[in-house]
Each structure stands twice: as C-alpha cells, then as structure tokens.
Design an enzyme around this catalytic site. Structure first.
Site, mmCIF file in Angstrom:
data_model
loop_
_atom_site.group_PDB
_atom_site.id
_atom_site.type_symbol
_atom_site.label_atom_id
_atom_site.label_comp_id
_atom_site.label_asym_id
_atom_site.label_seq_id
_atom_site.Cartn_x
_atom_site.Cartn_y
_atom_site.Cartn_z
ATOM 1 N N HIS A 249 34.089 -3.922 57.034
ATOM 2 C CA HIS A 249 34.491 -3.176 58.233
ATOM 3 C C HIS A 249 33.438 -2.147 58.628
ATOM 4 O O HIS A 249 33.184 -1.929 59.810
ATOM 5 C CB HIS A 249 35.830 -2.497 57.970
ATOM 6 C CG HIS A 249 36.476 -1.951 59.199
ATOM 7 N ND1 HIS A 249 36.829 -2.744 60.263
ATOM 8 C CD2 HIS A 249 36.840 -0.685 59.542
ATOM 9 C CE1 HIS A 249 37.391 -2.007 61.207
ATOM 10 N NE2 HIS A 249 37.398 -0.751 60.793
ATOM 11 N N ASP B 57 34.910 -8.656 57.232
ATOM 12 C CA ASP B 57 35.697 -7.445 57.489
ATOM 13 C C ASP B 57 36.856 -7.357 56.489
ATOM 14 O O ASP B 57 37.630 -8.290 56.330
ATOM 15 C CB ASP B 57 36.239 -7.469 58.920
ATOM 16 C CG ASP B 57 36.733 -6.112 59.382
ATOM 17 O OD1 ASP B 57 37.394 -5.419 58.591
ATOM 18 O OD2 ASP B 57 36.468 -5.739 60.534
ATOM 19 N N SER C 158 36.361 0.029 65.335
ATOM 20 C CA SER C 158 37.714 -0.201 64.858
ATOM 21 C C SER C 158 38.723 0.110 65.967
ATOM 22 O O SER C 158 38.719 -0.546 67.006
ATOM 23 C CB SER C 158 37.971 0.635 63.599
ATOM 24 O OG SER C 158 39.133 0.215 62.934
#
Length: 813
Positions: free
Chosen positions: A780, A746, A673
C-alpha cells in the site's frame, strides 16, 4: 460534467504522449533533479532514550531499499507478510548502525557491528546497562547485546529467534537474561507447495449473520495453513547472557511472551487451530497461559474461540477476557478487560466493560475493580493505590478518564476528564511513562507520589504547542510546567529527573532541522543542544510555508499549509500552477471539524513518494487542506459526503486564488488511499481541477460491502450512500485527466489492486484521459527506490502535461 469540446482538445494533446508512454514499459524512470538526489540522501538517525535518562542511542537508517529487496518472496500469514529467510515481517523496520551519546557531556561513541547485520527494534534492560536487539541476516536472526559502558556488541549464544509476531525477546526483570521466542531446534525444512491439488477449497455458513470487512493476505488453503504453523511456531525460552537456554512450555504458534514483574512467571498467548480463510490471525483461536519460570504450566487464563461471527460495528469487541497482561505495579497480578454486554453494542446495557485482576497463584476467582458505561480503551498503572482508566464510545466519540484505587476493588472511581475525543483543543494529554526496576512501564509520579506528569500536543487555533503538565492526584488539577512557544515546534521527549526540572526536548523550526535539547525548567537557563543533525535535503531550503484558514459555505472553518517554491515572489513571478494533496476525515461535530491541527513551524523535508517534491518543479503545494465530512446528531457524515467534499475543495481553491499565488485554471489534486478515493470523487462531481493523481485507492464501494473508513453501515442498509460515494458509478462523468497508480501487492484492507484495475477499465471504456501505472512488488505504501523514483517521475510528467501549461478554460469548460 463538462462539454466534450475541451475533451477533444485534451485528447489531441494527450496523443502526443503515446510514444513516451509506450517507452515507459521498458523499465523504471527517474524523476528530475533535485528529487533524485534527495531520495538518495542518508536519512537522519532515530533516537532512543535509556531508562535511566543518561544516554541516547542513535540508530542509523538506510536509504530506500532496492526493488529486489522489496519484491522478494513473502509468506502470507493471515493478515501480514513474512520474509521466509529472516522469519521477520517482510517490511520490518531496521537500523543500520548504532552510536551512544551521553546526555550529560554530549560525547558520542560509535558502535562496531558485525558485517551484514541489520538491527531490529532495541529494548533496554531494566537496569539501563544494556540494550538488546535482533541481529537480522538473510539466514535468520539471533540476539545481540550492546554493553553501554564498553560499547561492545556480543551475540547471545547460538539461539535463532522468531520475529513473526513482533519483537522476539524481552528482558527478564533481573536484567541478566532474555525471554525469547526461539525457533525450535527440531524445525525441519519448510513445507513445499503441492504439485497436484489435493481437492477443492470449500467454505460454508449456516444461516447466522457473519459479516466481515475485506482483508489481505488471508490463508487460502491447506498449504497456507502449513506454512503459517511452520513459520509461526516458537519455543519460548529464558536465555541467559552466557547462552544457556531454559524452555518454557511446548512449541506453539506463540504471539507474545512476557515475564511477571517479579520474574517468577511467564505469560504466553498462542494461536491454535482451527484456522480460518475469512478472518485474519487476530481472530484465530488464542489460548493465554501462565507458566512458572521453571517451565511448568500453572494456569490457563482464557482460551478464546475462533471469531468469525463478530459484529462489524466499531464498538463491538470479543466476548470474554481481552487485553490480558501483567499489572505493571504489582509482583505477579494479571489484569484484563471483559465485556458485560456480550461484546455487542446493539444490546442495551448500563455497563459494558469491566476491569478485573487475578493475583498469583491464580487459584482464586478474578476480582472486579470497576465497570464503565462504554468500552475500556486502556488502563495506566501508577502506584499501588492509584491507576487510570480511559473509556470510549465510537458512536458518540465521547471519552472519559477515571482515577481508581486498585487496592480497594469496587470503590467508586473519580472522574478526571469527560470530553469529545474529536475535540483536539481540550485534549489533556497522556501520562509520561517510566520504566520500573523490573522493566515494566508505569505513569511517572513525583517523589512524594502525590502527582503525575502528562504531555500533549497542545493543539490550538495557532497550531500545536506541545506541553508538560503536573497533575495533582487528589484534586485532578493540572499545573503547566512548560509549553512550546514562539515560531518553533518543541516537544518533550523525556523527563531527566523526578521533579520535572530537567527535560529532554526535540526542537525544530521551518529552517532548523529537529535536534535534541536539555531544558532546565526551574533555573530557566538557556537550553543545551545535544545533537547536531544537519539538513538531509538542503536542496529544499528556501521553500516557505504558511498556515492558512478559510471557510466553506456552511460555516465550517477549514485550514491547510500553503507551500511556495524557493525564491518565489508573487509580484514578480505571477500566479503559480498548484497541486493540492488531501485526505478526508469524518466528524460528528462541526466545531471539532473546524479546529486547526498540526504546526506551521515544522522543519519539512520530503521523503518517499511525497507530493511536496512538486515544489522543486515550479508548483505551489496546498498540503492537507482539510476536507471534513460532518454528520451531527442522528445524521451520519457520509450522508452528504460528496456535497461536503466538493464544497471544501472549492473553498480551498478560492482561498489560494484570493491570496494571489495560484492560477485558478492550473490546479491539480491528488491523494493516496482514501485521498485517492477523494480525488476520483472530486473529478466525478466537479470541474474544479485541471488534472488528478490517485494512488492506491478504492473506487467501488460495493467491493467493501461491510463498511470502510468510519462507515459502519453495510451496503444493504445504505446502498444509495455506497453508490453515491463510489466514483466508479460516475466514471462516465470524469472528463479531467487522471493518473492512477497502485502497488501490485497492496496489503491494505479494502484497496485491492482490482479497484484501480476496474476503475481504469471504466474510465478507458467511457473515453476518459487516464493512465494506469502498476508497481510490481509494492504494497500500500511504496518503498523500493525504483518504485518511489518512478512514481515521482510519473507525477511530475502528468502535472507538467496537464496542469503547468497555460491553457485558459473556455466558457464551455
């Protein structure tokens, strides 16, 4: 930026991988042992403590789910994802088994569950005699009740419950019934996707500023709206243990339902139209209503309109009542927060938020208790004449805590704490909460109600040392009752009496897995061990860890946890290839940025797609090297993001090299991330690392033009900063091999898969060595066993190819 000579050599080496890369398209790969076996090991059970502090509930957990389960179809619900078969979130946290343990004797009893049932979140009854949980199957969910005495599980009637917006049920104060969001009996078949478009989808704005951050899974058309209403609609009902059902109000898209502490009323919040295609459901119109327990509507508290023009400033809030809830220490009193500045932090105001209450029967005007200069972050109810309020202002990172008297509205509050929220060392902790006889949560006080208890992480230069304090209400003075000491990490979990004499703790060391213990703080007896959880990954035993500190050139102290492989001896084995894994964090204070956080005495075992698995493959790992981005005074942290980031990374490399454990020429860097964003920036603006691994990142900040992380300035106010921070801008400078991995579904704000797709195209187009792996069905965070295994296989392969080989750099490198 580097010369092209080393690049030519690496391109030639990378060409040898082409057959393997093509073959990888055939399916999922498995990581090497012992990674594979650790991934398939049964994880340690979770633990829940009964409200009377006499029992532990051990909740078994499953191994990683299959990709078939993870990639199953879902319904986008305006910011979240729903499994249409269960009517619960597509990644709901579930348990697989239950067991009851007596805190007094340590005796454990297994609970027999029906076949094919997954266990939802457990809620204790106020009297502590039962526990309720959703019994989830592929055909829907009902409610199960565990009797703590007999250990038997029974289903409550035939109601089907709706878990779209959190736990479907809560206990009534009498402990003999549940308040549930049920699926209406009249619900028919789900809406079907139209085979022919009914027309274009249009949106418009009328000249007023309406900035929005980037969101995933928003509604996109009339079909999405229909599904949101269909799956979100519930009938609130009181369900008795014998299965009798009493409806409360009419079916609606109910997000929450809570009984008053005296059981006479029910407070509901329900979303209604018009919906929006540009904001998530948390900004949809929401009406909050009080009903009598017999089902009749009594009072509408607030009907919040659609919020599509709210400021994106972090200190901005909704106009009108927010955080509406029952006062936990009163029979039937509503409490909420209201902005006094229109919710706009740009307005000048001496007081910005106020706390108000409204007593039953809700016919009088709300009563203001106190107003504060910044934003109310939370109210903790304690007893009739004492409550606690915390305020916070993001722009300055300052927080204050006050004690006030709810029985005397308008009386001056008393300041308890005034500190920087960034200052971990001065954190006084949070109140210990306890369940009342009515099922509400209040701060735990001493029997004479003159003091309350707090627990905290106890961050210090030596690492975290959790503590338990008693705070005198009259003076605010804290008395330390206990603190974790020595080479262990022990945290208080529950107080087993009203005086703080007996405490349930969770203790671990670097070699002993976390287990639960009972401590007698008065008699100073040896602690008694309750649970005997074993090492879930004994293959990881022998790996060593150490907290290290160091400085970057501007004087900011940095820290990290240094991990070394099992059996490693620097004198015998020489320097290791290393892998750094980090995540930057913004600060307004260099002093706070320099503080040590976390403990070096944790029992660490890797789970999921953890970077720590690299320790089993001959690498040293530097975990969490701090990468503080500081902006003091009027300066914003990101004004010098790149310079501070590179300086932190160089300091970390220098430290592990100076310790004699790392080979400067064989160090890789990675992150997930915002850590992936960091990785790409380090490769673009330095030549410190031999290779990079960037997972699920965002690389082009023009695609998040109204802010990201803790950057609240829009692109048009800070275009140079956005460009400078975007590694996409400098893709042609990245000559270090980089592995990009991204979940194709995601669900995180800002990290759309197109971020990695376009970054890969830019790197490929400018001649970089790059591999781009897309994980089908993954969000994610990667969850499917096949996806996690494949991710780790890719990481090991990449590091083995570009970091592990001894390839000294040339002067041109």
């Amino acid at each position: 930026m580097r010369s092209l000579a080393p690049l030519v050599r690496r391109v030639a080496a990378a060409s040898l991988l082409l057959p393997a890369l093509v073959a990888a398209q055939d399916g999922y790969r498995q990581p090497p042992e012992p990674i594979r076996s650790i991934l398939d090991a049964t994880p340690t059970a979770r633990v829940a403590v009964s409200p009377d502090n006499t029992q532990l509930l051990l909740l078994g957990r499953s191994t990683l789910p299959s990709i078939a389960e993870v990639a199953a179809p879902y319904v986008p619900m305006a910011g979240q994802r729903l499994n249409p078969n269960t009517n619960f979130p597509s990644r709901a946290v579930i348990s697989t088994s239950l067991a009851i343990m007596s805190i007094a004797s340590g005796e454990t009893r297994a609970v027999t569950m029906p076949d094919g049932v997954k266990i939802g979140n457990v809620r204790w009854s106020p009297d502590g005699k039962r526990a309720a949980f959703a019994m989830i199957t592929d055909q829907g969910a009902g409610m199960g009740i565990l009797d703590l005495v007999s250990g038997a599980v029974t289903r409550v009637g035939t109601v089907r419950v709706n878990g779209s917006f959190g736990d479907p049920c809560t206990w009534m104060p009498t402990s003999d019934a549940l308040l549930c969001k049920t699926i209406p009996a009249s619900r028919g078949a789900a809406p079907q996707a139209p085979t022919v478009p009914s027309g274009p989808v249009s949106q418009e704005s009328f000249g007023r500023k309406a900035p929005e951050r980037t969101y995933q899974d928003l509604l996109g058309d009339a079909y999405d709206e229909a599904r949101f209403t269909y799956f979100g609609t519930s009938q609130v009902a009181i369900v008795s243990m014998d299965g009798a059902v009493r409806s409360i109000g009419a079916p609606a898209v109910v997000t929450s339902a809570a009984p008053s502490p005296d059981g006479r009323y029910v407070l509901t919040s329900a979303i209604h139209t018009p919906y929006s295609y540009v904001v998530p459901m948390g900004r949809f119109p929401l009406v909050t209503t009080v009903h009598a327990a017999d089902g009749k509507t009594v009072h509408t508290v607030f009907d919040r309109p659609l919020a599509t023009e709210q400021s994106t400033a972090f200190d901005a809030v909704d106009v009108g009542a927010r955080g509406i809830a029952w006062r936990a220490d009163a029979p039937a009193t509503l409490a909420w927060i209201e902005a006094m500045d229109g919710g706009d932090p740009a307005r000048t105001a001496a007081q910005r938020d106020r706390v108000v209450t409204l007593d039953a029967p809700f016919t009088d005007a709300p009563v203001q208790h106190l107003a504060v200069a910044t934003r109310v972050r939370g109210v903790t109810w304690m007893k009739r004449d004492v409550a606690m309020i915390t305020e916070y202002w993001w722009k300055s990172r300052q927080t204050k805590t006050w004690l006030f008297n709810p029985s005397t509205p308008g009386a001056a509050p008393r300041l308890l704490h005034d500190r920087s929220a960034e200052d971990a060392y001065s954190d006084p902790g949070a109140p210990v909460m306890t369940m009342t006889a009515q099922g509400t949560m209040v701060a735990k006080t001493t029997p004479d109600r003159t003091a309350f208890f707090v627990t905290g992480d106890g961050e210090s230069p030596n690492g975290a040392q959790p503590f338990l304090d008693r705070v005198d209400i009259a003076t605010g003075k804290a008395t330390r009752l206990w603190r974790s000491q020595g080479e262990q990490y022990e945290e208080p979990i529950a107080m087993l009496d009203d005086r703080g004499a007996r405490v349930l703790t969770r203790r671990q060391t670097t070699t002993e897995p976390p287990n639960y213990w009972v401590r007698n703080l008065v008699a100073r007896m040896a602690p008694k061990q309750l649970t005997t959880f074993t090492d879930p990954a004994p293959q990881f035993a022998g790996i060593t860890s150490k907290l290290i500190t160091y400085q970057r050139p501007d004087g900011v102290q940095l820290s990290a946890t240094l991990y070394l492989p099992a059996g490693y001896d620097a004198a015998r084995d020489g320097r290791l290839p290393f892998f750094f894994w980090a995540y930057p964090q913004e600060f307004k204070s260099a002093k706070a940025a320099a503080q040590v956080r976390g403990s070096q005495y944790l029992f660490v075992r890797p789970t999921g797609a953890s970077h720590l698995f690299m320790l089993t493959q001959g690498y040293g790992v530097l975990d969490g090297p701090t990468m503080p981005i500081v902006g003091e005074g009027n300066k914003e942290p990101n004004d010098t993001y790149v310079e501070q980031l590179v300086a932190s990374a160089k300091a970390a490399v220098d430290k592990v090299v100076d310790l004699g454990v790392a080979d400067r020429d064989r160090i890789g860097v990675g992150g997930h991330s915002y850590g992936a964003f960091m990785t790409a920036n380090l490769l673009a603006h330095s030549n410190i690392f031999r290779a990079g691994i960037a997972r699920s990142g965002a690389y082009n900040r023009t695609l998040t033009p109204f802010g990201f992380q803790q950057e609240e300035r829009p692109f048009w106010e800070a275009s140079q900063i956005y460009s400078r921070m975007s590694p996409f801008t400098y893709a042609d400078s990245i000559k270090t091999p980089v592995l990009l991995i991204h979940g194709m579904n995601d669900d995180n704000s800002g990290t759309f898969p197109i971020q990695s797709e376009r970054m890969y195209a830019a790197l490929k187009g400018t001649g970089a060595i790059v591999r781009y792996v897309q994980l089908p069905g993954e969000a994610h965070g990667y969850l499917g066993r096949e996806s996690v295994g494949h991710t780790l296989a890719e990481m090991v392969s990449w590091l083995d190819q570009f970091v592990k080989p001894v390839k000294p750099r040339t002067k041109a490198d």
